[in-house]
Design a protein around this motif. Structure first.
Motif, PDB file in Angstrom:
ATOM      1  N   GLY A   6       0.841  -1.195   0.000  1.00 53.78           N
ATOM      2  CA  GLY A   6       0.000   0.000   0.000  1.00 53.78           C
ATOM      3  C   GLY A   6       0.863   1.226   0.000  1.00 53.78           C
ATOM      4  N   ALA A   7       0.288   2.342  -0.380  1.00 58.27           N
ATOM      5  CA  ALA A   7       1.042   3.602  -0.450  1.00 58.27           C
ATOM      6  C   ALA A   7       0.328   4.656   0.372  1.00 58.27           C
ATOM      7  N   LEU A   8       1.093   5.455   1.098  1.00 60.42           N
ATOM      8  CA  LEU A   8       0.547   6.544   1.890  1.00 60.42           C
ATOM      9  C   LEU A   8       1.399   7.781   1.662  1.00 60.42           C
ATOM     10  N   ASN A   9       0.726   8.897   1.386  1.00 56.65           N
ATOM     11  CA  ASN A   9       1.428  10.146   1.104  1.00 56.65           C
ATOM     12  C   ASN A   9       1.123  11.152   2.201  1.00 56.65           C
ATOM     13  N   ILE A  10       2.189  11.733   2.754  1.00 62.12           N
ATOM     14  CA  ILE A  10       2.079  12.590   3.937  1.00 62.12           C
ATOM     15  C   ILE A  10       2.745  13.926   3.655  1.00 62.12           C
ATOM     16  N   LEU A  73       4.557   1.596   1.533  1.00 66.18           N
ATOM     17  CA  LEU A  73       5.313   2.611   0.805  1.00 66.18           C
ATOM     18  C   LEU A  73       4.833   3.988   1.251  1.00 66.18           C
ATOM     19  N   PHE A  74       5.764   4.833   1.674  1.00 69.34           N
ATOM     20  CA  PHE A  74       5.447   6.185   2.125  1.00 69.34           C
ATOM     21  C   PHE A  74       6.152   7.197   1.223  1.00 69.34           C
ATOM     22  N   THR A  75       5.451   8.231   0.859  1.00 70.86           N
ATOM     23  CA  THR A  75       6.074   9.400   0.236  1.00 70.86           C
ATOM     24  C   THR A  75       5.760  10.601   1.112  1.00 70.86           C
ATOM     25  N   VAL A  76       6.800  11.279   1.560  1.00 64.26           N
ATOM     26  CA  VAL A  76       6.651  12.438   2.430  1.00 64.26           C
ATOM     27  C   VAL A  76       7.009  13.695   1.647  1.00 64.26           C
ATOM     28  N   LEU A  77       6.127  14.679   1.677  1.00 59.79           N
ATOM     29  CA  LEU A  77       6.373  15.975   1.058  1.00 59.79           C
ATOM     30  C   LEU A  77       6.647  16.979   2.175  1.00 59.79           C
ATOM     31  N   VAL A  96      -1.740  14.626  -1.291  1.00 62.19           N
ATOM     32  CA  VAL A  96      -1.434  13.782  -0.140  1.00 62.19           C
ATOM     33  C   VAL A  96      -2.694  13.199   0.483  1.00 62.19           C
ATOM     34  N   ASP A  97      -2.474  12.190   1.320  1.00 60.50           N
ATOM     35  CA  ASP A  97      -3.582  11.551   2.026  1.00 60.50           C
ATOM     36  C   ASP A  97      -3.823  12.166   3.397  1.00 60.50           C
ATOM     37  N   LEU A  98      -2.767  12.711   3.984  1.00 64.66           N
ATOM     38  CA  LEU A  98      -2.911  13.367   5.278  1.00 64.66           C
ATOM     39  C   LEU A  98      -1.773  14.351   5.455  1.00 64.66           C
ATOM     40  N   ALA A  99      -1.971  15.267   6.381  1.00 66.00           N
ATOM     41  CA  ALA A  99      -0.943  16.257   6.691  1.00 66.00           C
ATOM     42  C   ALA A  99      -0.623  16.199   8.169  1.00 66.00           C
ATOM     43  N   VAL A 100       0.656  16.196   8.491  1.00 63.79           N
ATOM     44  CA  VAL A 100       1.094  16.347   9.875  1.00 63.79           C
ATOM     45  C   VAL A 100       1.173  17.842  10.134  1.00 63.79           C
ATOM     46  N   ILE A 101       0.269  18.339  10.975  1.00 62.81           N
ATOM     47  CA  ILE A 101       0.061  19.779  11.090  1.00 62.81           C
ATOM     48  C   ILE A 101      -0.270  20.101  12.538  1.00 62.81           C
ATOM     49  N   HIS A 102      -0.182  21.357  12.906  1.00 64.90           N
ATOM     50  CA  HIS A 102      -0.319  21.708  14.317  1.00 64.90           C
ATOM     51  C   HIS A 102      -1.345  22.810  14.528  1.00 64.90           C
ATOM     52  N   ASP A 103      -2.315  22.526  15.386  1.00 65.74           N
ATOM     53  CA  ASP A 103      -3.173  23.546  15.988  1.00 65.74           C
ATOM     54  C   ASP A 103      -3.949  24.401  14.984  1.00 65.74           C
ATOM     55  N   ILE A 104      -4.494  23.754  13.943  1.00 64.67           N
ATOM     56  CA  ILE A 104      -5.404  24.466  13.060  1.00 64.67           C
ATOM     57  C   ILE A 104      -6.643  23.594  12.879  1.00 64.67           C
TER      58      ILE A 104
END
Length: 636
Positions: A6-10, A73-77, A96-104
């Motif tokens: 599987g592939a995950l894009n972050i 499989l991961f692709t990180v932007l 992307v499939d999800l974003a690592v993000i803070h406090d929004i």
């Protein structure tokens, strides 16, 4: 690289110095992709590999890295943190499939509901302890035994059944879901009422709000990041997201989220594959053949032969395909274009020219390649000031672009503050006679004209009329008189283009042998040169309508900033769909706008922005006008 299941894009999203590039480096190290962790301060990370990023120890563009971990499989932007490079982040988030993000504001999408017997209520109960905001269910699952067959929307009360290739189809809600629906709906409303007194009063009076009212309440608390809505579906089967990313059954479709122009490998387009399989050599769209496929790891490109749905890969040599474009096989079914990221308006500019005269012919092509990599840059000549102007998102944004021009294309550029497009007009009418007579060997030159010059209302432009009677100026020479008039208007008595003026040719004389188009053009120009200084010329400065968006707490400071720049504040109002934000509208002279974004960001913790458009020309008199005229003479 191990075989992936599987592939995950972050996307890594956050402010400058929040450690995104370091986090990417750690991911690559833990996954075994790299044997030693680099440091941003040492300039040896996989991300931030460009000279411009390493010189600033800060990301200036999206960096992609693909790796495998536990058979996935991961692709990180890794996205830039500076607001000046936000367009890079906006484009990256398309793929992307999800974003690592803070406090929004954010929401949870519970995926793979077609593969699990876990109840949404159980999932929320398990996850709530790790969230500092209430998790609010917006859907209730319709189940057929342990299998999910659809859902009820708690906001509208409508029920939907999942169907492959059709998405969610409206149906009647079964009786088996009624009790759970009411319990969940009550939980939703009570959670929202904790942040809205109006809704709380309605619930205390046993009044059930309408669906559109619930949507408004939810929108408000979501904008404040007060709650986390929980949705459900299956991304694999297109359940729960009915946007236009759904391709025809069996189709292949992707989207370009970033463009790189490499010094040795040419153009590489970073693409998200949304459906089907893209293969090296495949012909896309209007006949563009893929010239190489790569998994990206910073500046390293690892060649592959094909990529399936969910992967982000580099596609080589797609010369006419740009960031944001939808791509599909040229011989496949027609694909509706996917939504593009909305790019911010340009807010800062330099007038630029090549340091070396011999490089001038290279500038346009190099600027075009820069704009392919970064669509938030624009480069165009300004016909009013005869300057070439580079527009972007701020001072650092443009300096990075200029560093890239120098480093990648060997083009050193000189920069200066762009000139203001001043104009001039007249205040009173004048009648003027002019004669051009020149006798040399052979035929001479003769043209004689009488003109009337009058001011026009602001914004009318220029008009020319020929009202000669009796053939005193033959018809074939009248356009030449107009040409001479127009030529003079490009630089009037004050040194700027003249606007809002009417010129009428009323009379004149000609010579059967010596008259010519050139003679009458010269006579028309002479008449204007003598007439306009008598017409009480006045300087005009361009005024722009400026809409500034800032958090409400900064509105008073921004109003003081605006009035300090000779602007007229027209008012302010709450920004639509942006809780806690205001939009201040003003009319501001262009001369005051060059560094507006710098001061605006300084007083709003970096988040304030604006849009502007030309509004009108306004008379400028007194000391400010004298300063402008003196500066214009020095430039001459």
């Amino acid at each position: 690289m191990s075989e992936s299941t599987g592939a995950l894009n972050i996307a890594l999203v956050g402010p400058y110095t929040s450690g995104k590039t370091t986090l990417l480096e750690s991911m690559l190290f833990v996954s075994g992709t790299i044997g030693r962790k680099g440091k941003v301060t040492d300039g040896n990370t996989v991300g931030d590999w460009s000279d411009e990023a390493r010189a600033r120890q800060s990301s200036v563009e999206v960096n992609a890295a693909t790796f495998s971990y536990r058979d996935h499989l991961f692709t990180v932007l890794d996205c830039p943190g500076s607001i000046e490079f936000f367009a890079e982040t906006a484009n990256a988030l398309m793929g992307v499939d999800l974003a690592v993000i803070h406090d929004i504001p954010h929401l949870l999408f519970t995926n793979r509901m077609d593969e699990t017997a876990i109840r949404i209520a159980e999932l929320i109960e398990a996850m709530q302890p790790v969230s500092d905001r209430p998790l609010v269910p917006c859907h209730v699952a319709i189940r057929d035994g342990d299998n999910v067959s659809g859902y009820v929307d708690l906001i509208t009360g409508k029920a939907y059944e999942y169907r492959d290739q059709e998405g969610a189809v409206g149906v009647d809600a079964p009786e088996t879901v009624s009790e759970r629906r009411e319990d969940a709906r009550t939980q939703l409303l009570e959670s929202l009422a904790d942040f809205d007194d109006t809704l709380l009063e309605s619930l205390l009076e046993d009044e059930i709000p309408k669906p559109e009212e619930i949507q408004a309440y939810l929108r408000g608390v979501l904008a404040d990041a007060s709650v986390v809505p929980v949705l459900m579906g299956s991304a694999e089967r297109d359940w729960g997201h009915g946007d236009c990313r759904r391709a025809p059954h069996g189709a292949t479709v992707g989207q370009i989220v970033k463009t790189y122009i490499t010094q040795h490998g040419g153009k590489v387009s970073l693409a998200r594959v949304w459906a089907g399989t893209i293969e090296d050599g495949m012909v896309l769209n209007d006949g563009q053949r893929i010239g190489g496929m790569y998994r990206m790891q910073g500046q390293q490109q690892n060649k592959i032969d094909k990529a399936g749905a969910g992967e982000i890969v580099g596609l080589g040599r797609l010369e006419s395909i740009a960031t944001g474009d939808t791509v599909a096989p040229a011989d496949g079914p027609e694909i509706e274009p996917l939504p593009r990221a909305v790019l911010p308006s340009s807010v800062y500019a330099y007038a630029v020219r090549a340091s070396r005269r011999e490089d001038e012919v290279k500038v346009s092509g190099a600027m075009s390649r820069l704009a392919q990599e970064d669509p938030s840059l624009s480069f165009a000549p300004n016909p009013d000031t005869q300057e070439a102007v580079l527009w972007g998102q701020g001072e650092m944004h443009l300096k990075v672009a200029l560093d890239r021009l120098a480093g990648k294309y060997g083009l050193a550029m000189r920069t200066e503050k762009p000139k203001v497009a001043y104009k001039e007009a007249i205040r009173k009418p004048v009648a003027q006679h002019a004669r051009f007579k020149k006798q040399t060997g052979g035929h001479g030159q003769f043209g004689d004209v009488h003109i009337e010059v009058k001011p026009l209302p602001r914004g009318s432009g220029f008009e020319f009329q020929g009202k000669v009677v009796g053939g005193s100026v033959p018809r074939q020479y009248i356009p030449a008189v107009e040409a001479g008039v127009r030529e003079f208007l490009t630089s009037g008595p004050l040194g700027f283009p003249v606007v809002d003026v009417s010129v009428t040719l009323t009379d004149g004389k000609h010579h059967s042998v010596d008259s010519s188009e050139m003679a009458f053009k010269t006579a028309g120009r002479m008449a204007m040169a003598e007439a306009l200084p008598k017409c009480n010329p006045v300087l005009l400065e361009p005024i722009y309508e400026v809409k500034i968006s800032v958090p409400s707490e900064f509105t008073p400071n921004v109003q003081r900033l605006v009035t300090g720049r000779r602007a007229q504040v027209l008012g302010y109002r709450a920004r639509e769909d942006w809780s806690g934000w205001d939009e201040i509208t003003s009319q501001m002279p262009q001369a005051e706008m060059h560094d507006l974004i710098i001061e605006l960001r300084s007083i709003t913790l970096g988040v304030g922005t604006f849009e502007s458009q030309f509004y009108r020309l306004q008379e400028l008199t007194g000391r400010l006008a004298d300063d402008v005229l003196a500066a214009a003479k020095e430039d001459d």
